[in-house]
Design a protein around this motif. Sequence first.
Motif, PDB file in Angstrom:
ATOM      1  N   GLU A 117       0.825  -1.205   0.000  1.00 19.54           N
ATOM      2  CA  GLU A 117       0.000   0.000   0.000  1.00 19.54           C
ATOM      3  C   GLU A 117       0.860   1.257   0.000  1.00 19.54           C
ATOM      4  O   GLU A 117       0.591   2.211  -0.702  1.00 19.54           O
ATOM      5  N   GLU A 118       1.915   1.231   0.809  1.00 19.76           N
ATOM      6  CA  GLU A 118       2.731   2.435   0.965  1.00 19.76           C
ATOM      7  C   GLU A 118       4.103   2.048   1.502  1.00 19.76           C
ATOM      8  O   GLU A 118       4.240   1.100   2.258  1.00 19.76           O
ATOM      9  N   ILE A 119       5.110   2.786   1.090  1.00 16.40           N
ATOM     10  CA  ILE A 119       6.450   2.661   1.657  1.00 16.40           C
ATOM     11  C   ILE A 119       6.795   4.012   2.240  1.00 16.40           C
ATOM     12  O   ILE A 119       6.668   5.037   1.581  1.00 16.40           O
ATOM     13  N   GLU A 120       7.189   3.995   3.491  1.00 19.12           N
ATOM     14  CA  GLU A 120       7.443   5.241   4.200  1.00 19.12           C
ATOM     15  C   GLU A 120       8.815   5.166   4.867  1.00 19.12           C
ATOM     16  O   GLU A 120       9.182   4.134   5.423  1.00 19.12           O
ATOM     17  N   ILE A 121       9.559   6.244   4.794  1.00 16.77           N
ATOM     18  CA  ILE A 121      10.844   6.322   5.493  1.00 16.77           C
ATOM     19  C   ILE A 121      10.625   7.200   6.723  1.00 16.77           C
ATOM     20  O   ILE A 121      10.247   8.366   6.608  1.00 16.77           O
ATOM     21  N   ILE A 122      10.802   6.617   7.888  1.00 15.60           N
ATOM     22  CA  ILE A 122      10.596   7.309   9.157  1.00 15.60           C
ATOM     23  C   ILE A 122      11.956   7.722   9.703  1.00 15.60           C
ATOM     24  O   ILE A 122      12.848   6.884   9.851  1.00 15.60           O
ATOM     25  N   GLU A 123      12.133   8.988   9.985  1.00 14.82           N
ATOM     26  CA  GLU A 123      13.419   9.515  10.438  1.00 14.82           C
ATOM     27  C   GLU A 123      13.599   9.450  11.950  1.00 14.82           C
ATOM     28  O   GLU A 123      14.723   9.503  12.441  1.00 14.82           O
ATOM     29  N   ASP A 124      12.506   9.364  12.706  1.00 13.75           N
ATOM     30  CA  ASP A 124      12.612   9.462  14.167  1.00 13.75           C
ATOM     31  C   ASP A 124      12.081   8.208  14.873  1.00 13.75           C
ATOM     32  O   ASP A 124      11.346   8.279  15.843  1.00 13.75           O
ATOM     33  N   ALA A 125      12.472   7.059  14.373  1.00 19.86           N
ATOM     34  CA  ALA A 125      12.011   5.803  14.959  1.00 19.86           C
ATOM     35  C   ALA A 125      12.950   5.356  16.084  1.00 19.86           C
ATOM     36  O   ALA A 125      14.054   5.873  16.236  1.00 19.86           O
TER      37      ALA A 125
END
Length: 70
Positions: A35-43
């Motif tokens: 559905e979506e690919i997301e890059i999370i910077e603050d995980a």
Amino acid sequence: MAQTLRDFLKRVENLPPDTLLCVAEVDEAFAAHVEEIEIIEDARAQNRKAEGTEAVELGNGSQRVVVIRW
């Protein structure tokens, strides 16, 4: 919408090789396509060897992760 491996690799090509990769459900239903690919910077990783859910907190941290939502 189906996504190709080429599309995925373009999204992540400049990330460091030690970037964490995790998955998350968009809803309760099973799906055939990403559905979506997301890059999370603050995980924040809870435990790199954790099995099951909640291995990565998507916020309140300083690590970058790639999240695949299906």
